[in-house]
Design an enzyme around this catalytic site. Structure first.
Site, PDB file in Angstrom:
ATOM      1  CE1 TYR A 115     106.674  61.075  48.385  1.00 55.32           C
ATOM      2  CE2 TYR A 115     107.958  62.514  50.253  1.00 55.32           C
ATOM      3  CZ  TYR A 115     107.716  62.064  48.808  1.00 55.32           C
ATOM      4  OH  TYR A 115     108.388  62.758  47.965  1.00 55.32           O
ATOM      5  CB  SER A 145     120.730  59.490  58.786  1.00 57.93           C
ATOM      6  OG  SER A 145     120.291  60.332  60.107  1.00 57.93           O
ATOM      7  CD  GLU A 147     116.594  61.148  63.832  1.00 59.29           C
ATOM      8  OE1 GLU A 147     117.328  61.942  64.287  1.00 59.29           O
ATOM      9  OE2 GLU A 147     115.170  60.900  64.482  1.00 59.29           O
ATOM     10  CE1 TYR A 170     115.695  61.009  56.779  1.00 57.75           C
ATOM     11  CE2 TYR A 170     116.714  60.757  58.910  1.00 57.75           C
ATOM     12  CZ  TYR A 170     116.950  61.050  57.535  1.00 57.75           C
ATOM     13  OH  TYR A 170     118.088  61.416  57.016  1.00 57.75           O
ATOM     14  NE  ARG A 299     112.095  67.084  65.237  1.00 57.95           N
ATOM     15  CZ  ARG A 299     113.127  67.284  64.800  1.00 57.95           C
ATOM     16  NH1 ARG A 299     113.982  66.006  64.528  1.00 57.95           N
ATOM     17  NH2 ARG A 299     113.299  68.186  63.891  1.00 57.95           N
TER      18      ARG A 299
END
Ligand code: NAP
Ligand code: G4F
Length: 340
Positions: A115, A145, A147, A170, A299
């Site tokens: 998703y 980002s 990230e 992500y 995580r």
């Protein structure tokens, strides 16, 4: 003899209305989208704020104060529903398209990786393709980002040239869309631009991100409404800025004379522990009496340290952040104390 009257070319229909430019914002119900909508409305833009059409009404808490503004147009579309984005771009043909919509939670992306890629990568492709097909004059901003850097194995601070080795679905989704933006810029000649933003916070931050989770918990604990605050990794370091200032950077990146890539960061980094300590200290409490650890909040992969080097945007666009770490913590806690 009277001079022959000069023939003037018929006027092209203006893309820019008398009321100002037009902009589409995806993610307008989120933290950054709400500040960006305010910023653009203040500059006279017609703002088309994209909301997802779902069976419930959806949350408009951050933009309720804008809904009656005649220059704010609530429109329904979804990055996961290609035809809705396509039709919106074909209809509005905006001057600017700010793509802030995303599945933006890193830990959640480990639970819903497909998703995440669908929204954050294919959604970007959908928007770029809609612009290419229907409105190639539209300038496009992609919310990239920090990230994406992940854990690149080089010393901080990270800049526009630092290698990127993302550590989450992500991060992968954002890095793939970053490359799509470069492709549409270089291959198709679109004004496709991007900012690599490091973490930025505000009282409007989503409650499942660590800063807001902490500020809200501190306010509740102070008022006797909560006993404990459960957290995961306290050792990670983040470069935390102030969302309204970062949104100003987004705007400036879009106004630059060419599409480019800019790191947007404060150049300071702090552990989660320091944020916790400062937040509790601000209300006269010792964090060690309240914070507990739970491994479910860890995580599968972690980005251990983020610190950005924003020299390029400072030198090129003159942007620099003003809000300091301690003020960010205190303002978030004060806001939650007042608004519980
Ligand atoms: P946010 O508060 O989580 O807002 C995300 C927005 O995206 C919400 O309005 C959400 O709508 C919308 N959205 C989610 N899925 C969508 C879909 N399928 N179609 C259309 N819209 C969708 O995020 P933020 O903190 O403002 O961040 C804005 C953007 O910057 C995001 O792309 C994020 O990944 C990126 N970013 C954020 C930071 C940061 O530190 N804040 C740093 C770097 C990059 P609903 O209200 O319907 O859920
Ligand atoms: O607040 P966070 O969830 O933000 P994270 O993962 O850094 O991502 C945010 O910043 C990115 C830019 O770098 C954005 F692209 C992204 O959309 C988002 O806005 O977590 C920050 C740190 C992590 O190291 C996490 O492990 O806090 C640690 N943490 C410890 N306990 C926690 C918790 N994070 C959350 N969300 N909840 C906890 O209980």
């Amino acid at each position: 003899m009277a001079a022959a009257k000069k023939k003037t070319a018929p006027k092209k229909p203006a893309r820019t209305t008398q009321k100002g430019k037009t902009a589409i914002i995806t993610g307008v119900t989120g933290q950054d989208g709400s500040y960006l909508a305010e910023l653009l409305l203040g500059k006279g833009y017609q703002v088309y704020g994209v909301m997802r059409r779902v069976s419930s009404f959806g949350s408009t808490g951050r933009i309720d104060h804008l809904l009656d503004n005649p220059n704010f147009h609530k429109v329904y579309a979804d990055l996961d529903d290609g035809p809705s984005i396509d039709a919106l771009v074909a209809k509005v043909k905006p001057d600017e398209f700010y793509n802030l919509g995303a599945m933006s939670h890193v830990r959640v992306s480990f639970e819903v990786p497909r998703y995440t890629i669908a929204t954050n990568t294919l959604g970007v492709l959908t928007a770029l393709e809609a612009i290419r097909q229907h409105s190639p004059h539209t300038k496009f901003y992609q919310a990239s980002s920090s990230e994406m850097f992940g854990d690149p194995g080089v010393p901080v601070p990270f800049n526009e040239k630092t290698p990127m080795i993302p550590q989450s679905p992500y991060g992968v989704s954002k890095l793939a869309s970053y490359h799509l933006v470069q492709q549409y810029k270089n291959g198709y000649g679109l004004f496709a631009t991007t900012g690599i933003l490091f973490n930025h916070e505000s009282p409007r931050r989503g409650e499942n991100f660590v800063t807001k989770k902490i500020s809200l918990a501190v306010a509740r604990i102070k008022k006797g409404l909560q006993d404990k605050l459960e957290l995961g990794n306290l050792d990670a370091k983040r470069d935390w800025g102030w969302s309204p200032e970062f949104v100003e950077a987004i705007y400036q990146i879009m106004q630059h004379d060419k599409p480019d890539t800019f790191v947007v960061a404060t150049g300071e980094t702090h552990t989660i522990r320091e944020f916790v300590e400062e937040a509790f200290k601000h209300v006269g409490l010792n964090w060690k009496d309240y914070v507990t650890f739970h491994e479910k909040l860890l995580r599968p992969n972690e980005v251990p340290k983020l610190l950005g080097d924003a020299t390029k945007i400072r030198k090129t666009l003159g942007w620099k952040p003003a809000k300091k770490f301690k003020d960010i913590v205190r303002e978030m806690v004060d806001h939650d104390l007042q608004n519980l």
